[in-house]
Design an enzyme around this catalytic site. Structure first.
Site, PDB file in Angstrom:
ATOM      1  CG  ASP A  10      -1.692   1.254   1.425  1.00  0.00           C
ATOM      2  OD1 ASP A  10      -2.368   1.635   0.462  1.00  0.00           O
ATOM      3  OD2 ASP A  10      -1.650   1.874   2.510  1.00  0.00           O
ATOM      4  CB  SER A  11       0.151   4.762  -0.708  1.00  0.00           C
ATOM      5  OG  SER A  11      -1.041   4.823   0.052  1.00  0.00           O
ATOM      6  CB  CYS A  73      -3.167   0.887  -2.313  1.00  0.00           C
ATOM      7  SG  CYS A  73      -3.153   2.657  -2.643  1.00  0.00           S
ATOM      8  CD  GLU A 152      -1.985   8.555   7.464  1.00  0.00           C
ATOM      9  OE1 GLU A 152      -1.063   9.307   7.790  1.00  0.00           O
ATOM     10  OE2 GLU A 152      -1.951   7.823   6.453  1.00  0.00           O
ATOM     11  CB  CYS A 184      -9.922   5.703   0.259  1.00  0.00           C
ATOM     12  SG  CYS A 184      -8.394   6.247   1.049  1.00  0.00           S
ATOM     13  CG  HIS A 186      -6.456   6.265   5.154  1.00  0.00           C
ATOM     14  ND1 HIS A 186      -5.716   5.588   4.218  1.00  0.00           N
ATOM     15  CD2 HIS A 186      -5.565   6.915   5.948  1.00  0.00           C
ATOM     16  CE1 HIS A 186      -4.432   5.816   4.444  1.00  0.00           C
ATOM     17  NE2 HIS A 186      -4.314   6.614   5.480  1.00  0.00           N
TER      18      HIS A 186
HETATM   19  N1  DGL Z   1      -4.079   3.894   0.285  1.00  0.00           N
HETATM   20  C1  DGL Z   1      -4.671   4.950  -0.488  1.00  0.00           C
HETATM   21  C2  DGL Z   1      -5.939   4.449  -1.177  1.00  0.00           C
HETATM   22  O1  DGL Z   1      -6.547   3.473  -0.791  1.00  0.00           O
HETATM   23  C3  DGL Z   1      -5.001   6.183   0.364  1.00  0.00           C
HETATM   24  C4  DGL Z   1      -3.810   6.985   0.766  1.00  0.00           C
HETATM   25  C5  DGL Z   1      -3.062   7.633  -0.385  1.00  0.00           C
HETATM   26  O2  DGL Z   1      -3.547   8.624  -0.973  1.00  0.00           O
HETATM   27  O3  DGL Z   1      -1.984   7.165  -0.687  1.00  0.00           O
HETATM   28  O4  DGL Z   1      -6.348   5.013  -2.152  1.00  0.00           O
END
Ligand code: DGL
Length: 268
Positions: A10-11, A73, A152, A184, A186
C-alpha cells in the site's frame, strides 16, 4: 499446501485495514506487508508516479518469495493493477474488482456512490467494474482527500470529521443512492461518521472484506492455501519509519504491530 507468505502493499498504513480482513479470513497465512510511508499519499499523484512506485513495491515483495500479491490500495489498484499483473509472474489481486462485486450485490435501486482519493475517482476503475455487473447503474463519485489525514490523526469520530463528511457528502445525499463504496483504505475508520451523514438507508461497502474472500478463493483454486496449524507470521516493512507508526498502524490493523523494519525502496 504452500506456506510461503502473501505479499501485501500500500502507499502507507491504510492497507492495514485490508490486512485486518485477511487475518480474519485466512488466519493461517503468513503475511509480508510493505507500506510506502516515505511517499504517501499516492492519491494526489500522477499515474506515472503511482506505476513507478508500484513496480518498486512489487520488486521488494518478489525478493521475499511471496506466493501472491494483494494490492491493498485503491489508488494503486485503479491505476496500476493491469500493468503490474502483466509484468510480474505471480497472481496479483486488487481491491477494486471485489469491492465492485460487493456493491453490485448490495444495491436494490441501482444507484450508488463511490468515495476515494482524487486518483481513484479520476481513473473510474470502480465505475468500469460495476458496469460489468449492473449495466444500468447510476454512479455518483466524489474525492474525499481530507479523510486520509483525519483517519491517520485519530480524529475519525470527532466534530471535525463530521463537518468534513457533511461538506464532501452533501451532494451525494441528494442522489437517492442506497450503496456507498468506501473506495480508500482509510475510509473504514470513518465508517460511523460517514454513516451518520448518509443515514441508515445507505449501506457502506468496505472492499477489503470482499478482497479477503477473493484471496482465499484464489489460493484454494491454485492449491496454495497454508493449512499449517502453527501461528502465522506477520512482517511489516516501510520506506520511512516516522514517529507513532505503531500507534497509527495498530489503530488501522485493530491489533498491536510488531517487527516493523525500514527498507530503502529506491533500491528495488
Ligand atoms: N491507500 C490509499 C488508497 O486506498 C489512500 C492513501 C493515499 O492517498 O496514498 O487510495
Amino acid at each position: 499446501m504452500d506456506n510461503r507468505p502473501i505479499g501485501v502493499f500500500d502507499s502507507g498504513l491504510g492497507g492495514l485495514t485490508v490486512v485486518k480482513e485477511l487475518m480474519k479470513c485466512l488466519p493461517g497465512e503468513n503475511i509480508i506487508y510493505f507500506g510506502d510511508t516515505a511517499r504517501i499519499p499516492y492519491g494526489t499523484r500522477s499515474n506515472e508516479a503511482v506505476i513507478r512506485y508500484s513496480r518498486q513495491s512489487m520488486g521488494f515483495l518478489m525478493s521475499k518469495g511471496i506466493k501472491m500479491v494483494v494490492i491493498a490500495c485503491n489508488t494503486v489498484s485503479s491505476v496500476a493493477l493491469g500493468t503490474i499483473a502483466r509484468e510480474f509472474k505471480v497472481p496479483v489481486l486488487g481491491v477494486i474488482e471485489p469491492g465492485a462485486k460487493m456493491a453490485a450485490d448490495c444495491t436494490r435501486n441501482q444507484r450508488m456512490g463511490i468515495i476515494g482519493t482524487r486518483a481513484t475517482i479520476r481513473n473510474k476503475a470502480y465505475e468500469k467494474a460495476i458496469k460489468t455487473y449492473v449495466p444500468n447503474v447510476e454512479i455518483y463519485s466524489t474525492a474525499c482527500t481530507l479523510f486520509v489525514p483525519i483517519a491517520e490523526e485519530g480524529w475519525s469520530n470527532t466534530r471535525i470529521a463530521l463537518l468534513t463528511a457533511e461538506k464532501y457528502l452533501d451532494n451525494m445525499k441528494a442522489k437517492d443512492i442506497d450503496t456507498l463504496i468506501l473506495g480508500c483504505t482509510h475510509f473504514p475508520l470513518l465508517e460511523e461518521t460517514i454513516s451518520q451523514v448518509m443515514g441508515p438507508g445507505v449501506k457502506l461497502v468496505n472492499p477489503a472484506v470482499g478482497t479477503a474472500l477473493e484471496v482465499k478463493e484464489t489460493l484454494r483454486a491454485n492449491n496454495s492455501l497454508n493449512i499449517n496449524d502453527s501461528d502465522a507470521e506477520y512482517h511489516f516493512f516501510v520506506s520511512d519509519l516516522g514517529e507513532k507508526f505503531e500507534d497509527i498502524g495498530g489503530r488501522f490493523l485493530g491489533k498491536d504491530i510488531k517487527y516493523v523494519q525500514k527498507i530503502d525502496i529506491e533500491g528495488y
